[in-house]
Design an enzyme around this catalytic site. Structure first.
Site, PDB file in Angstrom:
ATOM      1  N   HIS A   6      -3.313   6.090   4.556  1.00 38.58           N
ATOM      2  CA  HIS A   6      -1.891   6.253   4.873  1.00 38.58           C
ATOM      3  C   HIS A   6      -1.436   7.630   4.382  1.00 38.58           C
ATOM      4  O   HIS A   6      -1.881   8.114   3.341  1.00 38.58           O
ATOM      5  CB  HIS A   6      -1.048   5.217   4.121  1.00 38.58           C
ATOM      6  N   CYS A  61       0.810  -1.229   0.000  1.00 41.94           N
ATOM      7  CA  CYS A  61       0.000   0.000   0.000  1.00 41.94           C
ATOM      8  C   CYS A  61       0.845   1.283   0.000  1.00 41.94           C
ATOM      9  O   CYS A  61       0.518   2.249  -0.701  1.00 41.94           O
ATOM     10  CB  CYS A  61      -0.944  -0.007   1.195  1.00 41.94           C
TER      11      CYS A  61
END
Ligand code: A2P
Length: 339
Positions: free
Chosen positions: A244, A131
């Site tokens: 994130h 990710c």
């Protein structure tokens, strides 16, 4: 419109698997039949796919014959054991784990960056990147193409959902416990995560970096096809549920102005620039990224400490673009290009 295909989601009850199901439905992926697979623990449960209720089956006893596309997000050991069986039965596997990412005969694909790489998948397996690498490269690839990137210094601020459902539950429980005056009881994370930061994701390596950090090094080089790029990461878990963030500092091969970078990013697929130099004029996980598909970039500026340095802040939903969305985009590319 492609001919509808049989799609298996492996890890369908998990944090990423659940979002894979909703993205397949949202994007009207041509699904003839959806098969939901998980461990024996969940077999018999039902999950929602659009307006259908699908009964979850046990991966261990499932026969993969007839599956066209299998999206795996059930951890590395499950992928290692079962992905080759699905590929041998004729499916194309899109694997979200790190089990095959570094194998030369497995393409590692970010749909906006190196879509052509899917054409060379001799094992029937295509890997979905980590990710943190995913969102960073969606933002950096246009700059790398224009002037070349020599070095990347990155600190990540990674949400707990990257650790799966149990990690989300732990943040929720610890937050409630601490607010109520009870002690936090770390189970899933090595130390308290609520109201804290943890500079440790995945296993420590011999060189002092963690595996999560080294993924940023290995995957950046493989996806951009350039082993000369230097990457220096620090990966930190933060008490955020979804999204994130990354403070990214790059050194380019030749000088590029911040205005040119802004123009490149504004035109880049999958990127939204949010960069007003005032209060709130930047993306955050909660205000911009969670539940969204794009990679948001802000805080663009030239580095005052380096003649070819640039700084930026990159935020994206780690479960969507960082995992489930890119896996579905790879499946879409495969459908479009299949013989
Ligand atoms: P289950 O719900 O039956 O445990 P998360 O990343 O949110 O923790 O989710 C992990 C996903 O992977 C879940 O769907 C989980 O199923 C699945 N999974 C974990 N281990 C296995 C296994 N050995 N076989 C099949 N599915 C597994």
């Amino acid at each position: 419109m492609s001919t509808p295909v049989t799609v298996a989601v492996v890890g369908a009850t998990g944090a990423v698997g659940q979002v894979m199901l909703s993205i397949l439905h949202e994007r009207k992926f041509p699904v003839k039949k959806l098969i939901a697979l998980a461990s024996a623990r969940s077999a018999g449960e039902t999950i929602q796919f659009g307006d259908q209720q699908i009964v979850v089956q046990d991966l261990a006893t499932f026969d993969p014959a007839g599956v066209d596309i299998a999206l795996f997000s059930a951890g590395g050991s499950t992928s290692t054991q079962y992905a080759p069986k699905f590929a041998a039965a004729g499916a194309i596997v899109v694997d979200n784990s790190s089990a095959f990412r570094y194998d030369d005969d497995v393409p590692l694909v970010v749909s906006e960056v190196n879509p052509d790489a899917i054409a060379n998948a001799p094992r029937g397996i295509i890997a979905n990147p980590n990710c943190s690498t995913m969102q960073m490269l969606v933002a950096l690839a246009p700059i790398h193409r224009e002037v070349g990137i020599e070095r990347i210094n990155v600190a990540t601020y990674q949400s707990v959902s990257g650790g799966g459902r149990s990690a989300v539950d732990e943040l929720e429980k610890q937050s409630a416990d601490l607010v109520a005056g009870r002690a936090a009881d770390p189970q899933r994370f090595p130390v308290q995560i609520a109201f804290n930061l943890i500079p440790h994701i995945d296993d420590f390596q011999a060189n002092g970096y963690t595996k999560e950090e080294m993924k940023l090094v290995w995957e950046t080089r493989k996806i951009l096809g350039d082993d000369s790029i230097q990457v220096n990461p620090t990966a930190v878990r933060v008490p955020v549920y979804y999204g994130h963030s990354e403070a990214v500092h790059i050194e380019t091969r030749s000088k590029i102005s911040v205005d040119r970078v802004r123009a490149l990013l504004e035109a880049a697929p999958g990127v939204v620039v949010v960069d007003d130099r005032k209060s709130g004029g930047y993306p955050t996980p909660v205000t911009h990224a969670a539940g969204q598909d794009a990679v948001f970039v802000g805080r663009l500026r030239e580095d005052i400490s380096h003649p070819r340095g640039l700084d930026m802040w990159v935020v994206s939903d780690n479960i969507r673009k960082g995992a489930a969305l890119n896996a579905v985009q790879i499946a879409e590319l495969w459908l479009k290009n299949r013989p």
